[in-house]
Scaffold this motif. Sequence first.
Motif, PDB file in Angstrom:
ATOM      1  N   VAL A   1      14.884 -56.416 -50.944  1.00 43.13           N
ATOM      2  CA  VAL A   1      14.498 -54.997 -50.948  1.00 43.13           C
ATOM      3  C   VAL A   1      15.730 -54.090 -50.878  1.00 43.13           C
ATOM      4  O   VAL A   1      15.875 -53.155 -51.676  1.00 43.13           O
TER       5      VAL A   1
ATOM      6  N   PHE B   1      12.665 -42.612 -39.315  1.00 37.44           N
ATOM      7  CA  PHE B   1      13.276 -41.913 -38.186  1.00 37.44           C
ATOM      8  C   PHE B   1      14.344 -40.901 -38.670  1.00 37.44           C
ATOM      9  O   PHE B   1      14.200 -39.684 -38.500  1.00 37.44           O
ATOM     10  N   ILE B   2      15.393 -41.375 -39.304  1.00 40.17           N
ATOM     11  CA  ILE B   2      16.485 -40.469 -39.711  1.00 40.17           C
ATOM     12  C   ILE B   2      16.024 -39.575 -40.861  1.00 40.17           C
ATOM     13  O   ILE B   2      16.294 -38.367 -40.885  1.00 40.17           O
ATOM     14  N   GLY B   3      15.284 -40.160 -41.817  1.00 43.62           N
ATOM     15  CA  GLY B   3      14.856 -39.400 -42.993  1.00 43.62           C
ATOM     16  C   GLY B   3      13.999 -38.194 -42.638  1.00 43.62           C
ATOM     17  O   GLY B   3      14.121 -37.130 -43.252  1.00 43.62           O
TER      18      GLY B   3
ATOM     19  N   ALA C   1      10.054 -40.831 -44.531  1.00 40.97           N
ATOM     20  CA  ALA C   1       9.056 -40.803 -43.452  1.00 40.97           C
ATOM     21  C   ALA C   1       9.524 -41.662 -42.287  1.00 40.97           C
ATOM     22  O   ALA C   1       8.767 -41.933 -41.353  1.00 40.97           O
TER      23      ALA C   1
ATOM     24  N   TYR D   1      21.374 -58.668 -43.309  1.00 38.73           N
ATOM     25  CA  TYR D   1      21.277 -57.197 -43.335  1.00 38.73           C
ATOM     26  C   TYR D   1      22.647 -56.595 -43.662  1.00 38.73           C
ATOM     27  O   TYR D   1      22.763 -55.717 -44.521  1.00 38.73           O
TER      28      TYR D   1
ATOM     29  N   THR E   1      22.010 -44.964 -34.018  1.00 39.25           N
ATOM     30  CA  THR E   1      21.465 -43.612 -34.042  1.00 39.25           C
ATOM     31  C   THR E   1      20.217 -43.591 -33.172  1.00 39.25           C
ATOM     32  O   THR E   1      19.414 -44.531 -33.221  1.00 39.25           O
TER      33      THR E   1
HETATM   34  P1  NAD Z   1      13.319 -46.344 -40.526  1.00 39.67           P
HETATM   35  O1  NAD Z   1      12.689 -47.683 -40.578  1.00 39.67           O
HETATM   36  O2  NAD Z   1      12.696 -45.343 -39.643  1.00 39.67           O
HETATM   37  O3  NAD Z   1      13.509 -45.744 -42.001  1.00 39.67           O
HETATM   38  C1  NAD Z   1      13.515 -46.540 -43.165  1.00 39.67           C
HETATM   39  C2  NAD Z   1      12.381 -46.042 -44.043  1.00 39.67           C
HETATM   40  O4  NAD Z   1      12.388 -46.711 -45.298  1.00 39.67           O
HETATM   41  C3  NAD Z   1      11.005 -46.288 -43.406  1.00 39.67           C
HETATM   42  O5  NAD Z   1      10.288 -45.073 -43.362  1.00 39.67           O
HETATM   43  C4  NAD Z   1      10.348 -47.291 -44.355  1.00 39.67           C
HETATM   44  O6  NAD Z   1       8.943 -47.143 -44.381  1.00 39.67           O
HETATM   45  C5  NAD Z   1      11.042 -46.960 -45.662  1.00 39.67           C
HETATM   46  N1  NAD Z   1      11.047 -48.047 -46.648  1.00 39.67           N
HETATM   47  C6  NAD Z   1      11.407 -49.335 -46.459  1.00 39.67           C
HETATM   48  N2  NAD Z   1      11.286 -50.031 -47.612  1.00 39.67           N
HETATM   49  C7  NAD Z   1      10.852 -49.152 -48.548  1.00 39.67           C
HETATM   50  C8  NAD Z   1      10.535 -49.263 -49.935  1.00 39.67           C
HETATM   51  N3  NAD Z   1      10.648 -50.437 -50.597  1.00 39.67           N
HETATM   52  N4  NAD Z   1      10.109 -48.157 -50.595  1.00 39.67           N
HETATM   53  C9  NAD Z   1       9.990 -46.968 -49.939  1.00 39.67           C
HETATM   54  N5  NAD Z   1      10.272 -46.810 -48.638  1.00 39.67           N
HETATM   55  C10 NAD Z   1      10.706 -47.886 -47.949  1.00 39.67           C
HETATM   56  O7  NAD Z   1      14.839 -46.580 -40.071  1.00 39.67           O
HETATM   57  P2  NAD Z   1      16.015 -45.516 -39.849  1.00 39.67           P
HETATM   58  O8  NAD Z   1      16.607 -45.878 -38.548  1.00 39.67           O
HETATM   59  O9  NAD Z   1      15.563 -44.134 -40.097  1.00 39.67           O
HETATM   60  O10 NAD Z   1      17.025 -45.982 -40.986  1.00 39.67           O
HETATM   61  C11 NAD Z   1      17.292 -45.219 -42.155  1.00 39.67           C
HETATM   62  C12 NAD Z   1      18.487 -45.824 -42.869  1.00 39.67           C
HETATM   63  O11 NAD Z   1      19.630 -45.783 -42.009  1.00 39.67           O
HETATM   64  C13 NAD Z   1      18.309 -47.289 -43.265  1.00 39.67           C
HETATM   65  O12 NAD Z   1      18.878 -47.487 -44.542  1.00 39.67           O
HETATM   66  C14 NAD Z   1      19.094 -48.048 -42.217  1.00 39.67           C
HETATM   67  O13 NAD Z   1      19.572 -49.273 -42.713  1.00 39.67           O
HETATM   68  C15 NAD Z   1      20.212 -47.067 -41.926  1.00 39.67           C
HETATM   69  N6  NAD Z   1      20.801 -47.247 -40.578  1.00 39.67           N
HETATM   70  C16 NAD Z   1      20.118 -46.841 -39.454  1.00 39.67           C
HETATM   71  C17 NAD Z   1      20.725 -47.009 -38.213  1.00 39.67           C
HETATM   72  C18 NAD Z   1      20.048 -46.586 -36.930  1.00 39.67           C
HETATM   73  O14 NAD Z   1      20.643 -46.740 -35.850  1.00 39.67           O
HETATM   74  N7  NAD Z   1      18.846 -46.032 -36.948  1.00 39.67           N
HETATM   75  C19 NAD Z   1      22.004 -47.584 -38.106  1.00 39.67           C
HETATM   76  C20 NAD Z   1      22.636 -47.992 -39.270  1.00 39.67           C
HETATM   77  C21 NAD Z   1      22.048 -47.796 -40.509  1.00 39.67           C
END
Ligand code: NAD
Length: 313
Positions: free
Chosen positions: A95, A11-13, A9, A151, A181
């Motif tokens: 976490v 951004f990327i997911g 739920a 992190y 991203t």
């Molecule tokens: P995001 O915060 O939108 O997505 C992370 C999701 O994980 C959230 O929906 C959050 O509610 C959920 N979450 C967190 N802890 C949880 C738990 N204990 N149980 C269930 N759900 C949980 O961020 P995103 O940008 O979509 O990032 C997704 C992944 O990509 C992450 O692992 C992040 O570290 C990695 N990432 C993102 C970027 C970027 O630029 N967006 C860059 C490098 C890595």
Amino acid sequence: MHVLITGGAGFIGSHLAELHLARGDKVHVVDDLSTGSLDNVGPFLAEPNFRFDEADMLVWPQLERAAAWADRIYHLAAVVGVYRVLAEPTKVLAVNIAACERLLRAVHCSGWKPQVVLASSSEVYGHNEEDILEETQDLVVSTRVGTRWNYSVSKIADEALGLSYARRFGIPTVVSRFFNTVGPRQSGRYGMVIPRFVEQAVRGEPITVFGSGEQTRSFCDVRDTVVALDALAAHADTDGLVVNVGNDREISMNALAELVRQRAGSQSEIVHVPYKQAYGEDFEDIRRRRPSLARLRGLTGFQHRFTLERTID
Ligand code: NAD
């Protein structure tokens, strides 16, 4: 295909969910909505192929069953965003590492071998400011440890866990190191720069560049990112590999602020804010970060569809 997305739920997911639903796959999302949002998956909730569980995956009792159901798993759930990392440095470690370990254990215990894609980050390269960052570079112990390093350490640990489970138990796993991203549904609340700049430009408020603004980043549209992740997961030769996923066009924060202002047709002034004021603590930013995409392209033939201008528009 059955696809499990942890953090789906977010951004990327949510873009991954959209891609797979459009293809007719069954998608199961688990997310505790800590930074994700129901709005991100709202349009899918009525679809018969979509299932959503609001749960903390650290204690979710159905994780093993969900893992046994899946042909492919994207593990994205994590504590993310500079503001949260600075505010909750211990939670980041607790976490991010425990969630990854719990998922891998669930996959192993299920006795089934789904394709696993683990979300790592360019942050693992730390203050390595090479012209271009290749997957083969050693992840040296940082000499500039700060809260933010937690992190990076959590993602390094996740990579090591993923590759260890893969080798020991033959679980097909690819680790993808995402570089910055951007795109639809990204929230600026946790320190993401482009949503923040766009919001400030649209409101006619000052666009706040942290530090000198000479630091550079390379931004990849999320709609390109998810195509790359799908291609990596589908490719047989990616198992046990670490692969950068991003865009190699590099831009300084000063140039980005100017670009956002132009695209928004905004009169906002661009102002510089010291890191200490922005983050409440001294913060040594990474000067540049640009991925080598040779491995991603060599394996999948991946090409970007979105320019930064198109993403901002
Ligand atoms: P995001 O915060 O939108 O997505 C992370 C999701 O994980 C959230 O929906 C959050 O509610 C959920 N979450 C967190 N802890 C949880 C738990 N204990 N149980 C269930 N759900 C949980 O961020 P995103 O940008 O979509 O990032 C997704 C992944 O990509 C992450 O692992 C992040 O570290 C990695 N990432 C993102 C970027 C970027 O630029 N967006 C860059 C490098 C890595």
